[in-house]
Design a protein around this motif. Structure first.
Motif, PDB file in Angstrom:
ATOM      1  N   HIS A   1      13.136  19.830   9.473  1.00 30.84           N
ATOM      2  CA  HIS A   1      13.373  18.493   9.977  1.00 30.84           C
ATOM      3  C   HIS A   1      12.761  17.451   9.051  1.00 30.84           C
ATOM      4  N   LEU A   2      13.309  16.245   9.119  1.00 25.85           N
ATOM      5  CA  LEU A   2      12.759  15.062   8.460  1.00 25.85           C
ATOM      6  C   LEU A   2      12.458  14.022   9.532  1.00 25.85           C
ATOM      7  N   PRO A   3      11.279  13.365   9.450  1.00 27.85           N
ATOM      8  CA  PRO A   3      10.854  12.474  10.534  1.00 27.85           C
ATOM      9  C   PRO A   3      10.681  11.012  10.124  1.00 27.85           C
ATOM     10  N   PRO A   4      11.684  10.314   9.574  1.00 25.13           N
ATOM     11  CA  PRO A   4      11.457   8.914   9.204  1.00 25.13           C
ATOM     12  C   PRO A   4      10.952   8.095  10.394  1.00 25.13           C
ATOM     13  N   THR A   5       9.885   7.325  10.149  1.00 22.33           N
ATOM     14  CA  THR A   5       9.203   6.601  11.220  1.00 22.33           C
ATOM     15  C   THR A   5       8.855   5.205  10.734  1.00 22.33           C
TER      16      THR A   5
ATOM     17  N   ILE B   1       0.861  -1.179   0.000  1.00 18.99           N
ATOM     18  CA  ILE B   1       0.000   0.000   0.000  1.00 18.99           C
ATOM     19  C   ILE B   1       0.901   1.234   0.000  1.00 18.99           C
ATOM     20  N   LEU B   2       0.653   2.136  -0.942  1.00 16.39           N
ATOM     21  CA  LEU B   2       1.347   3.424  -0.965  1.00 16.39           C
ATOM     22  C   LEU B   2       0.324   4.518  -0.696  1.00 16.39           C
ATOM     23  N   ARG B   3       0.686   5.475   0.147  1.00 21.05           N
ATOM     24  CA  ARG B   3      -0.196   6.598   0.454  1.00 21.05           C
ATOM     25  C   ARG B   3       0.609   7.902   0.379  1.00 21.05           C
ATOM     26  N   GLY B   4      -0.083   8.975   0.020  1.00 23.61           N
ATOM     27  CA  GLY B   4       0.549  10.286  -0.002  1.00 23.61           C
ATOM     28  C   GLY B   4      -0.481  11.367   0.222  1.00 23.61           C
ATOM     29  N   GLY B   5      -0.063  12.471   0.813  1.00 18.95           N
ATOM     30  CA  GLY B   5      -0.991  13.567   1.054  1.00 18.95           C
ATOM     31  C   GLY B   5      -0.330  14.680   1.840  1.00 18.95           C
ATOM     32  N   MET B   6      -1.113  15.694   2.161  1.00 21.48           N
ATOM     33  CA  MET B   6      -0.600  16.818   2.932  1.00 21.48           C
ATOM     34  C   MET B   6      -0.554  16.437   4.408  1.00 21.48           C
ATOM     35  N   ALA B   7       0.584  16.655   5.029  1.00 26.47           N
ATOM     36  CA  ALA B   7       0.771  16.352   6.447  1.00 26.47           C
ATOM     37  C   ALA B   7       1.110  17.639   7.197  1.00 26.47           C
ATOM     38  N   THR B   8       0.510  17.802   8.360  1.00 26.27           N
ATOM     39  CA  THR B   8       0.777  18.963   9.211  1.00 26.27           C
ATOM     40  C   THR B   8       1.270  18.487  10.566  1.00 26.27           C
ATOM     41  N   VAL B   9       2.435  18.979  10.962  1.00 25.47           N
ATOM     42  CA  VAL B   9       3.006  18.689  12.276  1.00 25.47           C
ATOM     43  C   VAL B   9       2.580  19.793  13.235  1.00 25.47           C
ATOM     44  N   ALA B  10       1.826  19.419  14.271  1.00 26.81           N
ATOM     45  CA  ALA B  10       1.305  20.383  15.253  1.00 26.81           C
ATOM     46  C   ALA B  10       1.955  20.084  16.614  1.00 26.81           C
ATOM     47  N   PRO B  11       3.045  20.783  16.952  1.00 27.79           N
ATOM     48  CA  PRO B  11       3.752  20.495  18.204  1.00 27.79           C
ATOM     49  C   PRO B  11       2.928  20.809  19.444  1.00 27.79           C
ATOM     50  N   ASP B  12       3.107  19.976  20.458  1.00 27.95           N
ATOM     51  CA  ASP B  12       2.594  20.248  21.809  1.00 27.95           C
ATOM     52  C   ASP B  12       3.826  20.546  22.659  1.00 27.95           C
TER      53      ASP B  12
ATOM     54  N   TRP C   1      -1.856  -7.593   9.281  1.00 24.94           N
ATOM     55  CA  TRP C   1      -0.668  -6.996   9.891  1.00 24.94           C
ATOM     56  C   TRP C   1       0.268  -6.447   8.820  1.00 24.94           C
ATOM     57  N   GLY C   2       0.700  -5.205   9.027  1.00 22.69           N
ATOM     58  CA  GLY C   2       1.610  -4.579   8.083  1.00 22.69           C
ATOM     59  C   GLY C   2       2.733  -3.843   8.786  1.00 22.69           C
ATOM     60  N   VAL C   3       3.790  -3.552   8.035  1.00 26.21           N
ATOM     61  CA  VAL C   3       4.872  -2.709   8.541  1.00 26.21           C
ATOM     62  C   VAL C   3       4.934  -1.486   7.633  1.00 26.21           C
ATOM     63  N   GLU C   4       4.954  -0.308   8.239  1.00 29.86           N
ATOM     64  CA  GLU C   4       4.844   0.950   7.502  1.00 29.86           C
ATOM     65  C   GLU C   4       6.085   1.808   7.703  1.00 29.86           C
ATOM     66  N   LEU C   5       6.582   2.378   6.610  1.00 32.89           N
ATOM     67  CA  LEU C   5       7.654   3.368   6.660  1.00 32.89           C
ATOM     68  C   LEU C   5       7.053   4.717   6.301  1.00 32.89           C
ATOM     69  N   VAL C   6       7.242   5.701   7.178  1.00 31.15           N
ATOM     70  CA  VAL C   6       6.709   7.049   6.983  1.00 31.15           C
ATOM     71  C   VAL C   6       7.852   7.980   6.591  1.00 31.15           C
ATOM     72  N   ALA C   7       7.651   8.729   5.518  1.00 34.94           N
ATOM     73  CA  ALA C   7       8.646   9.709   5.066  1.00 34.94           C
ATOM     74  C   ALA C   7       7.910  10.984   4.676  1.00 34.94           C
ATOM     75  N   ALA C   8       8.663  12.022   4.338  1.00 39.99           N
ATOM     76  CA  ALA C   8       8.045  13.305   3.969  1.00 39.99           C
ATOM     77  C   ALA C   8       9.091  14.191   3.322  1.00 39.99           C
ATOM     78  N   THR C   9       8.610  15.219   2.634  1.00 39.96           N
ATOM     79  CA  THR C   9       9.504  16.307   2.266  1.00 39.96           C
ATOM     80  C   THR C   9       9.769  17.125   3.536  1.00 39.96           C
ATOM     81  N   PRO C  10      10.812  17.954   3.569  1.00 35.75           N
ATOM     82  CA  PRO C  10      11.169  18.629   4.830  1.00 35.75           C
ATOM     83  C   PRO C  10      10.068  19.529   5.376  1.00 35.75           C
ATOM     84  N   PHE C  11       9.867  19.424   6.678  1.00 34.96           N
ATOM     85  CA  PHE C  11       8.992  20.350   7.400  1.00 34.96           C
ATOM     86  C   PHE C  11       9.823  21.542   7.865  1.00 34.96           C
ATOM     87  N   SER C  12       9.210  22.723   7.879  1.00 33.17           N
ATOM     88  CA  SER C  12       9.868  23.936   8.357  1.00 33.17           C
ATOM     89  C   SER C  12       9.062  24.505   9.518  1.00 33.17           C
ATOM     90  N   HIS C  13       9.761  24.886  10.605  1.00 30.05           N
ATOM     91  CA  HIS C  13       9.091  25.387  11.806  1.00 30.05           C
ATOM     92  C   HIS C  13       9.750  26.677  12.294  1.00 30.05           C
TER      93      HIS C  13
END
Length: 232
Positions: A109-113, A29-40, A78-90
């Motif tokens: 930052h880049l957040p490989p997960t 499964i491949l997924r892509g979309g807009m991601a927003t990092v909202a820090p607490d 059951w699956g294993v997922e790798l999360v990547a992104a273009t760079p986030f700016s804060h």
């Protein structure tokens, strides 16, 4: 005309009878979309050469980028997922009474997960919620003090432009999401997901004429993502 009709009927029958791709062992499964990092964000008080600076702290603003995920189903459900992104700016701010509030600078930052996922519904279900648990590595880069940050630091004794650095982070990650399949063979997906990431960093500002100003910062964001996916 009969041949054309027969061919069209055969093609339509083939499409309608095609097996629905499922969340089964061996599928991708491949997924892509807009991601927003909202820090607490929470932080320790700023410290100059080991001495606490009043009631101060650090805040980190939201950032958005293109999020990308890839999943391999190693077993049914059951699956294993790798999360990547273009760079986030804060943007980074200094807050509190000790120095007053001011924009300090920014970082990328880049957040490989990496997460293990569980899909509880029937493997053929067109609506598929899921949860995941794993680990996150956050790499900070391009840290910069902006003009307002340098001006504020010079007002308290800096003799030149300051330099910011943030330590990389390693911590836990969790997620919850849902897929809605669509299309004739249900290969396409509309996806919504939310991640929680344990991100902690030590921030250091080298201030000419003053020394090192440091703070421990817990960012611990929620990451919201919505977009499209495709199953193979």
């Amino acid at each position: 005309m009969n041949r054309i009709t027969a061919c069209a009927t055969a093609a339509l029958t083939a499409v309608l009878s095609a097996p629905v791709l499922a969340y089964e062992e061996g599928s991708f499964i491949l997924r892509g979309g807009m991601a927003t990092v909202a820090p607490d964000t929470s932080s320790s008080a700023l410290s100059a050469n080991g001495n606490k600076i009043g009631n101060t702290g650090v805040d980190v603003d939201n950032g958005s980028a293109l999020g990308l995920t890839g999943v391999y189903m190693f077993r049914d459900h059951w699956g294993v997922e790798l999360v990547a992104a273009t760079p986030f700016s804060h943007d980074i701010e200094v807050v509190g009474e000790g120095l007053g509030n001011f924009d300090l600078g920014e970082t990328k930052h880049l957040p490989p997960t990496l997460l293990v996922q569980w899909y509880p519904m029937d493997t053929q279900s067109a609506i598929q919620p899921y949860v995941g648990l794993g680990v996150n590595y956050t790499a900070f880069f391009d840290e910069e003090i902006n003009s307002s940050g340098n001006a504020a630091l010079k007002s308290i004794g800096a003799t030149g432009d300051s330099k910011l650095s943030l330590d990389n982070s390693f911590g836990l990650a969790a997620e919850a999401g849902i897929d809605f399949a669509f299309g004739a063979d249900q290969r396409w997906l509309f996806n919504m997901s939310v991640f929680w990431m344990d991100i902690e960093t030590d921030a250091t500002v080298k201030v000419p004429g003053i020394g090192k100003v440091t703070a421990n910062v817990d960012i611990d964001p929620l990451v919201y993502m919505a977009g499209l996916g495709y199953r193979f």
